[in-house]
Motif scaffolding. Structure first.
Motif, PDB file in Angstrom:
ATOM      1  N   UNK A  90       0.973  -1.403   0.036  1.00  0.00           N
ATOM      2  CA  UNK A  90      -0.082   0.152   0.037  1.00  0.00           C
ATOM      3  C   UNK A  90       0.899   1.227   0.030  1.00  0.00           C
ATOM      4  N   UNK A  91       0.608   2.325  -0.760  1.00  0.00           N
ATOM      5  CA  UNK A  91       1.212   3.612  -0.655  1.00  0.00           C
ATOM      6  C   UNK A  91       0.093   4.786  -0.320  1.00  0.00           C
ATOM      7  N   UNK A  92       0.354   5.456   0.345  1.00  0.00           N
ATOM      8  CA  UNK A  92      -0.581   6.607   0.703  1.00  0.00           C
ATOM      9  C   UNK A  92       0.400   7.711   1.105  1.00  0.00           C
ATOM     10  N   UNK A  93      -0.225   9.061   1.283  1.00  0.00           N
ATOM     11  CA  UNK A  93       0.478   9.851   1.581  1.00  0.00           C
ATOM     12  C   UNK A  93      -0.224  10.447   2.940  1.00  0.00           C
ATOM     13  N   UNK A  94       0.718  10.959   3.898  1.00  0.00           N
ATOM     14  CA  UNK A  94       0.560  11.543   5.252  1.00  0.00           C
ATOM     15  C   UNK A  94      -0.752  12.475   5.010  1.00  0.00           C
ATOM     16  N   UNK A  95      -1.820  12.544   5.785  1.00  0.00           N
ATOM     17  CA  UNK A  95      -2.895  13.395   5.588  1.00  0.00           C
ATOM     18  C   UNK A  95      -4.008  12.859   4.718  1.00  0.00           C
ATOM     19  N   UNK A  96      -3.638  11.814   4.093  1.00  0.00           N
ATOM     20  CA  UNK A  96      -4.960  11.014   3.320  1.00  0.00           C
ATOM     21  C   UNK A  96      -5.891  10.474   4.309  1.00  0.00           C
ATOM     22  N   UNK A  97      -6.939  10.394   3.658  1.00  0.00           N
ATOM     23  CA  UNK A  97      -7.986   9.392   4.261  1.00  0.00           C
ATOM     24  C   UNK A  97      -8.306   8.292   3.300  1.00  0.00           C
ATOM     25  N   UNK A  98      -8.133   7.046   3.983  1.00  0.00           N
ATOM     26  CA  UNK A  98      -8.127   6.087   3.166  1.00  0.00           C
ATOM     27  C   UNK A  98      -9.385   5.062   3.368  1.00  0.00           C
ATOM     28  N   UNK A 125       6.740   3.477   7.610  1.00  0.00           N
ATOM     29  CA  UNK A 125       6.550   1.927   7.185  1.00  0.00           C
ATOM     30  C   UNK A 125       5.743   1.175   8.226  1.00  0.00           C
ATOM     31  N   UNK A 126       4.697   0.906   7.508  1.00  0.00           N
ATOM     32  CA  UNK A 126       3.858  -0.109   8.409  1.00  0.00           C
ATOM     33  C   UNK A 126       3.442  -1.411   7.700  1.00  0.00           C
ATOM     34  N   UNK A 127       2.413  -2.119   8.186  1.00  0.00           N
ATOM     35  CA  UNK A 127       2.042  -3.422   7.591  1.00  0.00           C
ATOM     36  C   UNK A 127       0.847  -3.688   7.563  1.00  0.00           C
ATOM     37  N   UNK A 153       2.758  -1.600   4.276  1.00  0.00           N
ATOM     38  CA  UNK A 153       2.073  -0.394   3.999  1.00  0.00           C
ATOM     39  C   UNK A 153       3.060   0.956   4.263  1.00  0.00           C
ATOM     40  N   UNK A 154       3.072   1.649   3.126  1.00  0.00           N
ATOM     41  CA  UNK A 154       4.088   2.844   3.210  1.00  0.00           C
ATOM     42  C   UNK A 154       3.319   4.052   3.108  1.00  0.00           C
ATOM     43  N   UNK A 155       3.491   4.910   4.056  1.00  0.00           N
ATOM     44  CA  UNK A 155       2.843   6.323   4.017  1.00  0.00           C
ATOM     45  C   UNK A 155       4.029   7.225   3.982  1.00  0.00           C
ATOM     46  N   UNK A 156       4.034   7.925   2.774  1.00  0.00           N
ATOM     47  CA  UNK A 156       5.069   8.883   2.314  1.00  0.00           C
ATOM     48  C   UNK A 156       5.164  10.365   3.258  1.00  0.00           C
ATOM     49  N   UNK A 157       5.712  10.813   3.581  1.00  0.00           N
ATOM     50  CA  UNK A 157       6.083  12.157   4.130  1.00  0.00           C
ATOM     51  C   UNK A 157       5.128  13.042   3.281  1.00  0.00           C
TER      52      UNK A 157
END
Ligand code: CU
Length: 470
Positions: free
Chosen positions: A135-143, A196-198, A217-221
């Motif tokens: 998973x890739x998301x960006x900090x501040x996203x709602x998923x 970095x999460x899972x 599960x990666x959340x980009x800064x």
């Protein structure tokens, strides 16, 4: 493997510049390129959970501002390209829903998975792969994640390391009813962290994790990205009897297939990087039982983050080995400043072997020629292995005069430029090459400059340095 090039990435970023839309995400769009906890808390204040979580991350030092390359401060409109390279795997980056929420879909299902050429097993995975996509998301996203269960039993998904409402945490029986076979459940939460999460099944964990229901599960800064190569590697271990077709979830200690992104060497794709690239590697470990000390040759890295968050710069220390405990992530960062082919592997020596035989007699130091001659009339081709280690095993298999059982792989490696590489399992190669490099193509073996490869000592050298051989 990702097919996106850097050019695609830049183009997608440019396309996004014009289009901040209304709603929750537009507040995120107001976040500055440099992270500021108070601004983030304000921006997310309308969501009490998010606000509470943002305050928990306050006080974290701002990321270093050196050499920004890709600017993430403007959110994407529409689809966004992956930015993390998951060797032998892929990313899921979500699509933006009409309400601004990033929407993902996972399907838990049975998957025929190849661990290395010659070894395939029936595992459980997500979206047709083992492990599931990163998973890739960006900090501040709602998923919002839809999870469809195509398994014969109930399952859940736990979002490992995330601050979220308790009812979204995915523990079967505790925080939700398990998802019955054939049903689709939906999870939704704001993302107030980065790192970095899972994710993994949290229902009948012993069976479902052992069969492969895990992923990164990666959340980009939000802000600038300082890395040329950003890599995700999930560590895992399996018990697969040679000749059988399913990992054994009951195994407690005797694992014989050790993997990076569910591949055992020689099935692991090499990591290709450019000289002086800034590289980040995100390790996750959801092995049933073992921690893995991952060691990289020729370089020093700093352990920059865990699944609990970023480690302040002053507290990071240089290492060549990072211990990745079960149920944890460790993120390392380094500059690839040494050209060459470099081994990267678990340093537990039984974790760099494939399908070891256990309960076999110790033949080290035994001359088995007489024994072999006695056995060969009833078992043609019989060969006692292990008189001087396992080096000979792979070479015998490679040369074709020692077959391995059906659906199994040799205990060690593959032929390298100087002979047989006696490593298997949780092993891969880091290939550092002069730029520009094609990140998605194996460049072959390193061409060493003259005079830089170890070789036989010549008598003149020995005499010069006073080494007398007796
Ligand atoms: Cu290991």
């Amino acid at each position: 493997m990702s097919t996106f090039s850097r050019r695609d990435w830049l183009r997608a970023g440019a396309a996004a510049v014009g289009g901040a839309t209304l709603g929750r995400i537009s507040r995120a769009a107001a976040l500055p390129a440099t992270w500021d906890p108070q601004t983030a808390a304000d921006a997310l204040a309308a969501d009490s959970v998010a606000a509470a979580n943002a305050s928990r991350t306050a006080g974290r030092p701002a990321p270093p501002a050196s050499a920004p390359r890709r600017d993430l401060s403007t959110p994407y409109v529409g689809d966004r390209p992956p930015r993390v390279h998951t060797p032998n795997g892929s990313s899921i980056t979500g699509s933006r829903g009409p309400d601004g929420v990033w929407v993902y879909h996972l399907t838990a299902e049975e998957v025929e998975h190849e661990f290395a050429p010659g070894l395939t097993a029936t595992c459980w995975g997500y979206n047709g792969q083992v492990h599931g996509p990163t998973f890739e998301a960006v900090e501040g996203d709602r998923v919002r994640v839809y999870v469809t269960n195509r398994l014969p039993v109930a399952t859940t998904v736990h979002w490992h390391g995330f601050f979220l409402p308790s009812g979204m945490d995915g523990v079967g029986g505790l925080s939700q009813a398990p998802i019955p076979p054939g049903e689709t459940y939906v999870y939704e939460f704001p993302i107030t962290q980065n790192g970095t999460f899972m994710y993994h099944s949290h229902h009948d964990e012993m069976t479902q994790i052992a069969l492969g229901l895990t992923g990164m599960f990666v959340v980009h800064e939000r802000g600038a990205d300082r890395f040329d190569r950003d890599v995700a590697i999930m560590l895992h271990e399996w018990r697969i009897e040679p000749g059988t077709s399913r990992p054994d979830p009951n195994e407690m200690s005797d694992f014989n297939v050790l993997t990076m992104n569910a591949r055992a060497y020689p099935g692991t794709d090499p990591l290709v990087v450019g000289h002086m690239d800034r590289v980040r590697i995100r390790f996750g470990n959801l092995s049933p039982m073992d921690h893995h000390p991952i060691h990289l040759h020729g370089h020093v890295w700093k352990i920059a983050a865990t699944d609990g968050g970023r480690i302040p710069d002053a507290a990071q220390w240089p290492e060549t080995t990072v211990l990745v405990p079960v149920g944890s992530t460790r993120t390392v960062e380094f500059t690839a400043d040494a050209l060459g082919d470099w081994a990267m592997h678990c340093h537990m020596t039984h974790h760099v072997m494939n399908q070891m035989g256990h309960g076999v007699p110790n033949m080290t130091g035994v001359d088995a020629a007489t024994l072999d001659r006695q056995v060969q009339p009833v078992a043609p081709g019989y060969m006692t292995m292990g008189e001087a280690g396992m080096d000979e095993h792979g070479a015998h298999v490679e040369s074709g005069h020692m077959p391995v059982p059906e659906n199994s792989i040799p205990m060690v490696g593959q032929m390298g430029p100087f002979g047989y590489i006696t490593m298997g399992g949780m092993y891969t190669n880091l290939k550092v090459r002069p730029k520009p490099v094609d990140y998605d193509r194996d460049p072959g073996w390193y061409d060493h400059p003259p005079g830089t490869v170890a070789g036989p000592a010549d008598p003149a050298q020995l005499a010069r340095d006073g080494i007398a051989l007796t």
